[in-house]
Design an enzyme around this catalytic site. Structure first.
Site, PDB file in Angstrom:
ATOM      1  N   ARG A  59     -51.264  55.437  24.849  1.00 17.06           N
ATOM      2  CA  ARG A  59     -52.180  54.385  24.403  1.00 17.06           C
ATOM      3  C   ARG A  59     -53.060  53.905  25.549  1.00 17.06           C
ATOM      4  NH1 ARG A  59     -54.247  49.404  25.404  1.00 17.06           N
ATOM      5  NH2 ARG A  59     -52.192  48.708  26.117  1.00 17.06           N
ATOM      6  N   ASP A  60     -52.487  53.186  26.478  1.00 19.06           N
ATOM      7  CA  ASP A  60     -53.253  52.616  27.581  1.00 19.06           C
ATOM      8  C   ASP A  60     -53.875  53.712  28.443  1.00 19.06           C
ATOM      9  OD1 ASP A  60     -54.288  50.699  29.258  1.00 19.06           O
ATOM     10  OD2 ASP A  60     -52.407  50.212  30.239  1.00 19.06           O
ATOM     11  N   HIS A  74     -46.185  45.223  34.919  1.00 19.44           N
ATOM     12  CA  HIS A  74     -47.203  46.242  34.649  1.00 19.44           C
ATOM     13  C   HIS A  74     -48.193  46.231  35.816  1.00 19.44           C
ATOM     14  CE1 HIS A  74     -49.982  48.282  31.569  1.00 19.44           C
ATOM     15  NE2 HIS A  74     -50.726  48.158  32.659  1.00 19.44           N
ATOM     16  N   HIS A  89     -51.234  48.180  38.197  1.00 22.09           N
ATOM     17  CA  HIS A  89     -52.251  49.204  38.412  1.00 22.09           C
ATOM     18  C   HIS A  89     -52.291  49.531  39.900  1.00 22.09           C
ATOM     19  CE1 HIS A  89     -54.648  49.268  34.485  1.00 22.09           C
ATOM     20  NE2 HIS A  89     -53.559  48.555  34.253  1.00 22.09           N
ATOM     21  N   CYS A 147     -59.069  49.957  32.948  1.00 18.79           N
ATOM     22  CA  CYS A 147     -59.527  48.870  32.094  1.00 18.79           C
ATOM     23  C   CYS A 147     -61.050  48.810  32.113  1.00 18.79           C
ATOM     24  CB  CYS A 147     -58.953  47.530  32.565  1.00 18.79           C
ATOM     25  SG  CYS A 147     -59.477  46.134  31.564  1.00 18.79           S
ATOM     26  N   ASN A 188     -52.925  53.150  35.689  1.00 22.19           N
ATOM     27  CA  ASN A 188     -51.611  52.550  35.879  1.00 22.19           C
ATOM     28  C   ASN A 188     -50.830  53.332  36.920  1.00 22.19           C
ATOM     29  OD1 ASN A 188     -51.547  50.607  33.429  1.00 22.19           O
ATOM     30  ND2 ASN A 188     -52.156  52.564  32.532  1.00 22.19           N
TER      31      ASN A 188
END
Length: 299
Positions: free
Chosen positions: A16-17, A206, A208, A239, A248
């Protein structure tokens, strides 16, 4: 001497991300093969897709098909940013749904055209509906440390938003360093406070890797008692509303570090690298994480 957890849960966000903002349109079958390979590597919690408007995120237009054709091993999430997305996810039979809000007003306005407060007002009813349906709700907290428009975020603002979500009854908070500017001291301090103030909510970190600080921040979060981490195979992601933010932190690199520390994850690094190899030809960015590079070189 460091006090670290014995076990850590890896939440894979690559499907997804990692893929949603890729410049190449990835075929549904390639996504499914990627997801199955990750499950074969031992991943039991994963973000599969997102129920968002195909007009804004065309990469996720196949969300319903992804859900229908994925074996639901463990907890498989989808992102549903609003009431319509949540409704579609429920209709598809999803039992674990993620919502998101940024701490920063500027970030939210750029992203979803609402202030943080207005976003939370809208989500309260969505979360209530999901909880009434017996759904596991994960709240993703963006810009928890820094914002690309406002700079450093006051930790009290992040804590307040987390408490707000906890009051709504969410099951999990995924707290994100969206643009990769946090340092290990900031990571430790915020997560230590969250552990103390919200002992009954699952807490996930989470990070990055924009400034190559993600692994150091994960180690600091481990010391603060965090035992759940969002990672993305191949370091995929980014993002679009955070200029300069890279992907990530890579699943394979995090699992390797945890392995060397004697922390159990149940995830096979080699098989994660094999999953990365499955998706690598179909994404726009070149994948060059440490463990994947070694894997390609036969090491």
């Amino acid at each position: 001497m460091f006090i670290l957890p014995n076990n850590v849960t890896i939440i894979e966000v690559g499907p997804r991300d990692g893929l949603q903002n890729d410049k190449k349109q990835v075929d549904t079958q390639h996504k499914l093969t990627f997801i199955r390979a990750l499950q074969g590597a031992g991943i039991t919690e994963m973000e599969l897709t997102s129920f968002v408007s195909p007009k804004w995120v065309p990469q996720m237009a196949d969300a319903k098909e992804i859900i229908a054709k994925t074996q639901h091993i463990g907890r498989q999430f989808v992102l549903a940013p609003n009431a319509k997305g949540a409704e579609l996810a429920l209709e598809a039979g999803v039992r674990s749904i993620a919502v998101f809000v940024g701490v920063s007003n500027s970030f939210n306005e750029k992203n979803i055209n609402r202030t943080t407060a207005k976003s939370m007002e809208a989500l309260q009813a969505v979360i209530a509906t999901l909880k009434a349906a017996g759904v596991f709700v994960r709240a993703c907290i963006s810009t928890a440390f820094y914002c690309p428009y406002e700079g450093k975020i006051n930790p009290e603002e992040t804590l307040a938003l987390c408490h707000w979500f906890a009051a709504f009854g969410v099951d999990e908070l995924s707290v994100a360093d969206t643009i990769g500017m946090a340092n290990p001291q900031e990571s430790y301090d915020l997560f230590k406070t969250l552990k103390e103030e919200l002992p009954n909510v699952l807490l996930t970190a989470h990070f990055h890797d924009t400034r190559k600080m993600a692994m150091a921040n994960i180690f600091a979060a481990l010391q603060a008692g965090i035992d759940r981490f969002d990672t993305s195979a191949g370091g995929l992601g980014g993002c679009p509303f955070a200029p300069g933010a890279t992907g990530n932190v890579a699943t394979e690199d995090v699992v390797h570090m945890l392995d060397t520390l004697g922390i159990q994850t149940g995830v096979d690094v080699k098989k994660v690298c094999e999953a990365v190899q499955v998706i690598a030809p179909y994404v726009s960015r070149s994948i060059d994480t440490g463990m994947y590079r070694l894997f390609l070189n036969g090491q």
